[in-house]
Write a protein that holds these residues in place. Structure first.
Motif, mmCIF file in Angstrom:
data_model
loop_
_atom_site.group_PDB
_atom_site.id
_atom_site.type_symbol
_atom_site.label_atom_id
_atom_site.label_comp_id
_atom_site.label_asym_id
_atom_site.label_seq_id
_atom_site.Cartn_x
_atom_site.Cartn_y
_atom_site.Cartn_z
ATOM 1 N N LEU A 1 5.839 1.137 11.040
ATOM 2 C CA LEU A 1 6.313 0.292 12.139
ATOM 3 C C LEU A 1 5.575 0.531 13.445
ATOM 4 N N ILE A 2 4.849 1.651 13.523
ATOM 5 C CA ILE A 2 4.216 2.005 14.790
ATOM 6 C C ILE A 2 3.231 0.937 15.251
ATOM 7 N N THR A 3 2.589 0.270 14.318
ATOM 8 C CA THR A 3 1.597 -0.723 14.716
ATOM 9 C C THR A 3 2.229 -2.072 15.056
ATOM 10 N N ASP A 4 3.572 -2.105 15.051
ATOM 11 C CA ASP A 4 4.275 -3.385 15.265
ATOM 12 C C ASP A 4 3.703 -4.456 14.345
ATOM 13 N N PRO A 5 3.807 -4.227 13.055
ATOM 14 C CA PRO A 5 3.092 -5.079 12.106
ATOM 15 C C PRO A 5 3.658 -6.490 11.982
ATOM 16 N N HIS A 6 2.794 -7.397 11.549
ATOM 17 C CA HIS A 6 3.237 -8.752 11.225
ATOM 18 C C HIS A 6 3.846 -8.755 9.837
ATOM 19 N N LEU A 7 3.230 -7.953 8.939
ATOM 20 C CA LEU A 7 3.670 -7.939 7.549
ATOM 21 C C LEU A 7 3.739 -6.516 7.021
ATOM 22 N N ILE A 8 4.834 -6.213 6.363
ATOM 23 C CA ILE A 8 4.936 -4.944 5.651
ATOM 24 C C ILE A 8 5.039 -5.263 4.159
ATOM 25 N N VAL A 9 4.157 -4.673 3.380
ATOM 26 C CA VAL A 9 4.271 -4.820 1.934
ATOM 27 C C VAL A 9 4.976 -3.569 1.428
ATOM 28 N N ALA A 10 6.203 -3.743 0.996
ATOM 29 C CA ALA A 10 7.002 -2.600 0.539
ATOM 30 C C ALA A 10 6.929 -2.573 -0.978
ATOM 31 N N ASP A 11 6.052 -1.715 -1.508
ATOM 32 C CA ASP A 11 5.815 -1.705 -2.944
ATOM 33 C C ASP A 11 6.745 -0.727 -3.647
ATOM 34 N N GLU A 12 7.717 -1.240 -4.341
ATOM 35 C CA GLU A 12 8.654 -0.421 -5.124
ATOM 36 C C GLU A 12 9.264 0.688 -4.273
ATOM 37 N N VAL A 13 9.594 0.367 -3.044
ATOM 38 C CA VAL A 13 10.040 1.449 -2.165
ATOM 39 C C VAL A 13 11.405 1.995 -2.532
ATOM 40 N N VAL A 14 12.159 1.282 -3.337
ATOM 41 C CA VAL A 14 13.458 1.838 -3.704
ATOM 42 C C VAL A 14 13.498 2.373 -5.124
ATOM 43 N N SER A 15 12.400 2.246 -5.834
ATOM 44 C CA SER A 15 12.432 2.610 -7.252
ATOM 45 C C SER A 15 12.621 4.093 -7.496
ATOM 46 N N MET A 16 12.119 4.922 -6.589
ATOM 47 C CA MET A 16 12.226 6.347 -6.843
ATOM 48 C C MET A 16 13.309 6.971 -5.974
ATOM 49 N N VAL A 17 14.268 6.156 -5.597
ATOM 50 C CA VAL A 17 15.330 6.597 -4.709
ATOM 51 C C VAL A 17 16.658 6.460 -5.447
ATOM 52 N N ASP A 18 17.618 7.297 -5.128
ATOM 53 C CA ASP A 18 18.922 7.241 -5.794
ATOM 54 C C ASP A 18 19.576 5.856 -5.713
ATOM 55 N N PRO A 19 20.254 5.447 -6.774
ATOM 56 C CA PRO A 19 20.891 4.132 -6.786
ATOM 57 C C PRO A 19 21.823 3.900 -5.606
ATOM 58 N N SER A 20 22.547 4.946 -5.174
ATOM 59 C CA SER A 20 23.515 4.710 -4.105
ATOM 60 C C SER A 20 22.837 4.486 -2.761
ATOM 61 N N ILE A 21 21.580 4.860 -2.657
ATOM 62 C CA ILE A 21 20.874 4.733 -1.381
ATOM 63 C C ILE A 21 20.072 3.450 -1.307
ATOM 64 N N ARG A 22 19.800 2.853 -2.461
ATOM 65 C CA ARG A 22 18.895 1.706 -2.483
ATOM 66 C C ARG A 22 19.331 0.590 -1.569
ATOM 67 N N VAL A 23 20.602 0.269 -1.656
ATOM 68 C CA VAL A 23 21.076 -0.859 -0.855
ATOM 69 C C VAL A 23 20.929 -0.569 0.630
ATOM 70 N N SER A 24 21.178 0.684 1.039
ATOM 71 C CA SER A 24 21.047 0.959 2.473
ATOM 72 C C SER A 24 19.599 0.864 2.913
#
Lengths: 341, 295, 327
Positions: free
Chosen positions: C155-178
């Protein structure tokens, strides 16, 4: 397969874990990976142990299978395994010789990522022969046909697959080979750790069907360890929810999904987004906070920092396992009216 | 898993992270002691133990005793004092050579590894050729031909120290370059120099440390070797010179006591080398877990 | 088309990412979704085709065309990796991970302001209290926290586009939604567009909502449209099969393991050859399918398109887990 009704205390579970405690010694202190797990695993049923990372589910299995790393210390509890021969073994107190006798032939274990543990220089056929030979079960007359029927059960064509090397098989196929290899020894208890995690949707679906087929055919006892809630909804008869190294809820799968008793169970189920959401007009709700540190676990009930129902008592003392309904156990002060285990 | 480790004081953590594991491993402890002895020998040793210059032919080849802990040389002089006084040269020259070699190797290796492509291939080819040159005979000959001074030897040794590290570093940097966190830095536009030194750099530390140790002992052996063979007579207390005299001039190996002293000399060398290498191994084990993400 | 050492990772992909919204890209591993994600931010060069940022063509046929525009804008298109364990330098703490980027893109900040900025950034991504996290190393943080840190860095570059590649896949199920909610908040507060890449269809639908969702298979987009539409009225056999076969936490009256639905388990009849990526497994495969042209879609609804030649003519369908309608 409907739930059989237990008749009083005469029914003995296949595997009885009582108050298991285990910790890992690390430089910052000790990680209390298993802190008081009490769980009964019924014979012939599929029991799922569900928990997130850090819940201690793999540690729990490693504890009663005695395959812990060097810095692990078992601090107490017992794990009674009742064999079909009538023999009862406390796995915790058992020595390595006894464990070796049990591993493979009585207890089958398929760890996470098992498909990668196939020997790359042996064909599938050689894997089977070696496995059977190692356990003294190789019978030249009958073993080959057993292997054939086992491979068919896991929906692999024996004639194609037997001569292949592991690298020639897809991930899903390798997983099935591992299951077949484990089952060929006809173990009474089979433990599977995250059997579906690395698979795509279709392979996962087929694998669930295969596990169901295996369970129906051999009527063995299965323990399924996973963090994937939807998977257990279909496959498991009974469900045990693990949080921070302890069991917080146990019961019949359907009933738990219909009416989860422990706040964590309820929040966990609600937190998972699903393709079905649009169909049933459901919006997933996140669970606040973070899983607790097992190095310095919170006092009292380990879920209390994240629990919307927490009261003073939850902060100071850990609740026991209550049995508010038949065959339903919850570790929560909310149910202190019920029977204590 | 979250906020488990409380932030203890930095010094205590340093102790836990580096000192304790090194002390705990047998090798680390041995190595640490060896290095401590080496440093003492080279720094305060000569002042503590005066050089025995009295020629006592009657005491020659005397075996180790309380009075002469390492025995006597071919002229009856106390061997311990000779060893201690010679240690300065025997440690310092390889040390300087190794530092020059490491700096050279790092420059080439980091550059080649990070830039990649044609540059890397060209540089790797050069280092490969260099590596195949038999270092010892060449150093030997050049040392004979060139003006005989410690500096010359140091430079010669350095000349053959850099290629090994360069090649290995190039490979290591090449592979680190593909890591996710490096890709993230590239994506965020951080400069190549920054990535090389501040992101990839720390990962190379264990590597370089270990190479430093092995290079050091190799250079030490080379130095003693060329002096032993009589090519470059430097300081008379140089261990190589001692061995040279013992073996060739005074035919020590033909005398029973003499053989003992000669082998004692060689054993000292071996033990020191082992100590340094063991220490480096212990350090490497310590560095690596810290850089591996664990949960 | 994109070639990567003779392996076709992507064929004929056309994707449009609208302003200020989060869209989803769904596919299994090997579908080419990561490659596409990296192309969008300039980390990978496509062999042929065009890439435009803010309506300006920057890449065409494998080379950068508007070099100045490209160089001055590429930091506005950022990529967040899947694996929170490898995306952060293990030898650096939170402060040292963020500071170099802040120094580069927020040069005007004084030392004190910089510290304040970092603190606010950490608070924005939910790493509070910032003072606690500032000196922690990645191995002190959970998977979810690490992803939040990766996001903060992006976020530091104040981006126009963020490509979030599988960012929740390696995270606990209860945290994914947050985490997904955090992404939504970022879109709302900053006006950033986010492309949410996932193999988890449920998460992808939750992320996109009514915004477009692209379903990929073997380097091709087989269906795209508003996520809620695509899920409820899928018009491609692959999408339908995915929806039907995913385990869902809906509870049926008795334990019943559903069979494989809408997919041929064994090898297909080789007589029909078709460029359709699902042809080997599709139960509806017939001669009509050989006329399929990769890249040409049939419109099946408002903004809803399918690659299937039979789109619009597919048989009536409902997911196999949906209980039979009463009466």
């Amino acid at each position: 397969m409907s739930d059989e009704v237990r008749t009083g205390k005469n029914f003995k579970p296949k595997l009885e874990l009582r108050n298991l405690r285990m910790e890992y010694l690390v430089r910052e202190g000790s990680i209390k990976a298993v802190s008081g797990v009490t769980l009964f695993v019924d014979e012939g049923k599929i029991t799922a142990i569900v928990g997130e990372s850090g819940s201690g589910k793999t540690s729990l299995v490693e504890t009663f299978l005695k395959i812990l790393p060097r810095n692990a210390r078992i601090r107490g509890g017992e794990a009674l395994l009742r064999l079909s021969s009538g023999e009862e073994v406390d796995l915790i107190k058992a020595d390595e010789r006894t464990m070796r006798r049990l591993r493979g032939k009585v207890i089958g274990y398929i760890p996470q990522g098992a498909q990668n543990s196939l020997n790359p220089v042996l064909t599938v056929e050689q894997h089977f022969i070696e496995t059977l030979r190692n356990h003294g079960l190789w019978k030249p007359e009958s073993s080959m046909s057993e292997i054939h029927s086992m491979l068919s059960l896991v929906r692999l064509d024996p004639d194609t697959v037997l001569k292949k090397y592991p690298f020639e098989l897809s991930g899903g196929m390798k997983q099935r080979v591992v299951i077949a290899l484990t089952m060929i020894l006809k173990p009474e208890l089979v433990i599977l750790d995250e059997p579906t995690s690395a698979l795509d949707v279709f392979s996962q679906r087929v694998l669930l069907n295969i596990l169901n087929d295996v369970s129906m055919k051999y009527r063995n006892t299965m323990i399924l360890i996973t963090h994937d809630i939807p998977v257990v909804a279909e496959l498991a008869d009974r469900l045990a929810v693990l949080y921070a190294g302890t069991v917080v809820e146990v019961g019949n799968t359907y009933e738990i999904f219909k009416e989860p008793l422990h706040p964590y169970t309820s929040m966990l189920i609600s937190a998972i987004p699903s393709v079905a959401d649009i169909y049933v007009k459901r919006i997933p709700k996140p669970v606040p906070g973070e899983p607790p540190s097992l190095l310095n676990p919170p006092p009292g009930c380990k879920f209390h920092p994240r629990c919307p129902y927490a009261v003073e008592k939850c902060r100071t003392s850990e609740p026991p396992l209550y049995e508010p309904k038949k065959e339903r156990f919850v570790k929560c002060w909310l149910y202190s009216g019920g029977e204590k285990l | 898993m979250s906020s488990g480790a409380q932030t203890k004081s930095g010094l205590y953590l340093f102790y836990l992270d580096f000192v304790k594991p090194v002390l705990r491993s047998g090798r680390g402890l041995f190595g640490l002691i060896m290095i401590a002895i080496m440093i003492l020998m080279a720094t305060v040793g000569p002042s503590l133990i005066p050089l025995d210059t009295k020629l006592k032919p009657s005491m020659r080849w005397c075996l180790p005793s309380l009075e002469h802990p390492l025995g006597c040389d071919y002229m009856g002089r106390d061997l311990l004092s000779m060893v201690v006084h010679g240690s300065r040269e025997v440690f310092l020259i390889p040390f300087i050579a190794t530092i020059i070699g490491i700096i050279g190797g790092m420059s080439v290796g980091l550059f080649a590894g990070y830039v990649g492509g044609v540059a890397r291939r060209a540089l790797t080819a050069v280092t490969d050729v260099w590596l195949t040159i038999p270092s010892f005979p060449v150093i030997f000959i050049l040392a004979y031909v060139l003006p005989k001074s410690p500096l010359t030897i140091a430079v010669l040794l350095a000349l053959f120290s850099w290629p090994g590290l360069a090649r290995a570093l190039a490979a290591e940097v090449s592979s680190l370059k593909t890591r996710d966190f490096v890709e993230a830095c590239i994506n965020l536009g951080l400069s190549k120099l920054y990535i090389l030194f501040r992101e990839i750099g720390p990962h190379l530390l264990p590597f370089v440390t270990y190479n430093f140790a092995t290079l050091f002992v190799a250079n030490m052996s080379s130095l003693i070797g060329i002096v032993l063979l009589g090519v470059a007579p430097l300081n008379p207390t140089n261990w190589g010179y001692l061995l040279n005299q013992m073996i060739f001039t005074y035919k020590g190996l033909l005398i029973p006591n003499g053989s003992v002293i000669v082998f004692l000399m060689i054993s000292i060398l071996v033990v020191i080398k082992l100590g340094v290498v063991f220490f480096a191994q212990a350090l490497e084990e310590v560095f690596n877990p810290r850089l591996r993400t664990y949960e | 088309m994109f070639r990567k050492r003779l392996i076709k990772a992507l064929q004929s992909i056309s994707v449009e990412i609208p302003n200020k919204s989060m869209i989803s890209l769904v596919g299994e591993s090997g579908s080419g979704k990561t490659t596409l994600g990296k192309i969008l931010v300039g980390l990978v060069m496509p062999t042929t085709g065009e890439l435009s940022w803010e309506n300006t063509v920057v890449v065409k046929d494998g080379r950068i065309v508007q070099k100045d525009f490209y160089l001055s804008n590429r930091h506005k298109f950022v990529y967040v990796h899947q694996d929170p364990y490898t995306a952060l330098n293990p030898s650096k703490n939170v402060k040292n991970i963020l500071e170099p980027v802040v120094r580069k893109y927020k040069k005007h900040l004084s030392n004190a302001d910089r510290f304040k900025y970092i603190r606010e950034l950490l608070e924005e991504v939910g790493l509070v209290p910032a003072e606690y996290f500032i000196d922690k190393y990645p191995h002190h943080l959970s998977g979810g926290m690490r992803q939040r840190l990766s996001l903060a860095r992006a976020l530091i570059t104040d981006p126009h586009l963020i490509v979030a590649d599988e960012v929740v896949s390696m995270v606990d199920p209860s945290i994914r939604v947050s985490l997904i909610n955090l992404l939504k908040k970022i879109v709302e507060n900053r006006g950033t567009s986010i492309m949410f890449i996932s193999h988890d269809l449920g998460a992808a639908v939750y992320a996109a909502g009514d915004n477009p969702m692209y379903v990929m298979l073997k380097g091709l987009v087989v269906e795209f449209g508003p996520a809620s539409e695509v899920i409820y009225r899928p018009e491609h056999p692959y999408t339908r099969a995915l929806i039907s076969n995913i385990p869902v936490p809906l509870v049926l009256s008795e334990r019943r393991v559903r069979g494989l639905d809408g997919v041929m388990e064994s090898a297909r009849n080789p007589n029909v050859s078709s460029p359709c990526p699902f042809s080997e497994m599709c139960p509806l495969l017939d001669s009509e399918c050989s006329s399929l042209t990769p890249g040409s879609y049939l419109r099946v609804g408002p903004d809803h398109y399918s690659l299937c030649v039979k789109a619009g003519k597919l048989p009536k369908w409902r997911p196999s887990w949906l209980p039979a309608s009463p009466g």
